[in-house]
Design a protein around this motif. Structure first.
Motif, PDB file in Angstrom:
ATOM      1  N   LEU A  22      33.786  42.450  44.381  1.00  0.00           N
ATOM      2  CA  LEU A  22      32.176  42.212  45.246  1.00  0.00           C
ATOM      3  C   LEU A  22      31.584  43.600  45.216  1.00  0.00           C
ATOM      4  CD1 LEU A  22      32.995  39.437  47.782  1.00  0.00           C
ATOM      5  CD2 LEU A  22      31.761  39.147  45.820  1.00  0.00           C
ATOM      6  N   GLY A  26      29.285  42.764  42.639  1.00  0.00           N
ATOM      7  CA  GLY A  26      28.409  41.713  43.382  1.00  0.00           C
ATOM      8  C   GLY A  26      28.868  40.175  43.248  1.00  0.00           C
ATOM      9  N   GLU A  27      29.982  39.844  42.453  1.00  0.00           N
ATOM     10  CA  GLU A  27      30.467  38.730  42.251  1.00  0.00           C
ATOM     11  C   GLU A  27      31.905  38.872  41.503  1.00  0.00           C
ATOM     12  OE1 GLU A  27      27.874  36.448  39.779  1.00  0.00           O
ATOM     13  OE2 GLU A  27      28.067  37.776  38.036  1.00  0.00           O
ATOM     14  N   LEU A 113      26.630  41.403  51.022  1.00  0.00           N
ATOM     15  CA  LEU A 113      26.871  42.401  50.133  1.00  0.00           C
ATOM     16  C   LEU A 113      25.712  43.624  50.697  1.00  0.00           C
ATOM     17  CD1 LEU A 113      27.003  40.601  46.727  1.00  0.00           C
ATOM     18  CD2 LEU A 113      28.623  41.983  48.117  1.00  0.00           C
ATOM     19  N   SER A 114      24.828  43.108  51.619  1.00  0.00           N
ATOM     20  CA  SER A 114      23.902  44.285  51.948  1.00  0.00           C
ATOM     21  C   SER A 114      24.595  45.216  53.194  1.00  0.00           C
ATOM     22  CB  SER A 114      22.648  43.403  52.813  1.00  0.00           C
ATOM     23  OG  SER A 114      23.170  42.882  54.183  1.00  0.00           O
ATOM     24  N   PRO A 118      31.376  45.179  52.679  1.00  0.00           N
ATOM     25  CA  PRO A 118      30.871  43.781  52.491  1.00  0.00           C
ATOM     26  C   PRO A 118      31.714  42.736  53.114  1.00  0.00           C
ATOM     27  CG  PRO A 118      31.447  44.456  50.164  1.00  0.00           C
ATOM     28  CD  PRO A 118      31.508  45.671  51.274  1.00  0.00           C
TER      29      PRO A 118
END
Length: 139
Positions: A22, A26-27, A113-114, A118
């Motif tokens: 992540l 991001g995934e 994620l911000s 995370p």
């Protein structure tokens, strides 16, 4: 090690890798692993050209099931969206855990994620899971 300690160790390994994916990408695609009879953690992922999440999960489950004679516990991590009654929802890493002794659970680790870290959003929570690998009833 007790069965509880074994699945907690497996959970920790899978969450650490999911968090790394992540932060970097991001995934992530579903991945898994198992704890071997000798106590070693074995990580496993699959690659499907042109396949979607369902195909990846089916292939991953098949690959892990082939190891059922040499495994004590299995874990499968996926990226999920958990809708809420108010129409909102949140992202989470879902880790399915199954132990040879009958323990089956779905563990959810919400993330955002911000944030700089995370995975620190709220408490991890779990629910009873349905057996996939050993065919035993959950306790």
């Amino acid at each position: 090690m007790t069965p509880k300690e074994q699945v907690e160790g497996l959970l920790g390994e899978l969450l650490d890798f999911g968090r790394k994916m992540l932060v970097e990408y991001g995934e992530f695609h579903p991945f898994g692993g198992y704890l071997s009879l000798s106590g070693n953690m074995v990580h496993m992922g699959v690659k499907v050209e042109g396949g979607g999440a369902v195909e990846r999960m089916e292939l991953l489950h098949s690959a892990l099931k082939e190891q059922s004679d040499s495994a004590v516990a299995f874990g499968v991590a996926s990226n999920v969206w958990l809708p809420q009654r108010d129409g909102a929802g949140f992202d989470a890493i879902k880790v399915f855990l199954e132990h040879r002794d009958g323990h089956c659970s779905d563990v959810f680790c919400p993330y955002d994620l911000s944030r700089s870290d995370p995975l620190i959003v709220s408490e991890i929570f779990a629910q009873r899971g349905e057996p996939v690998f050993f065919g035993c009833s959950s306790r």
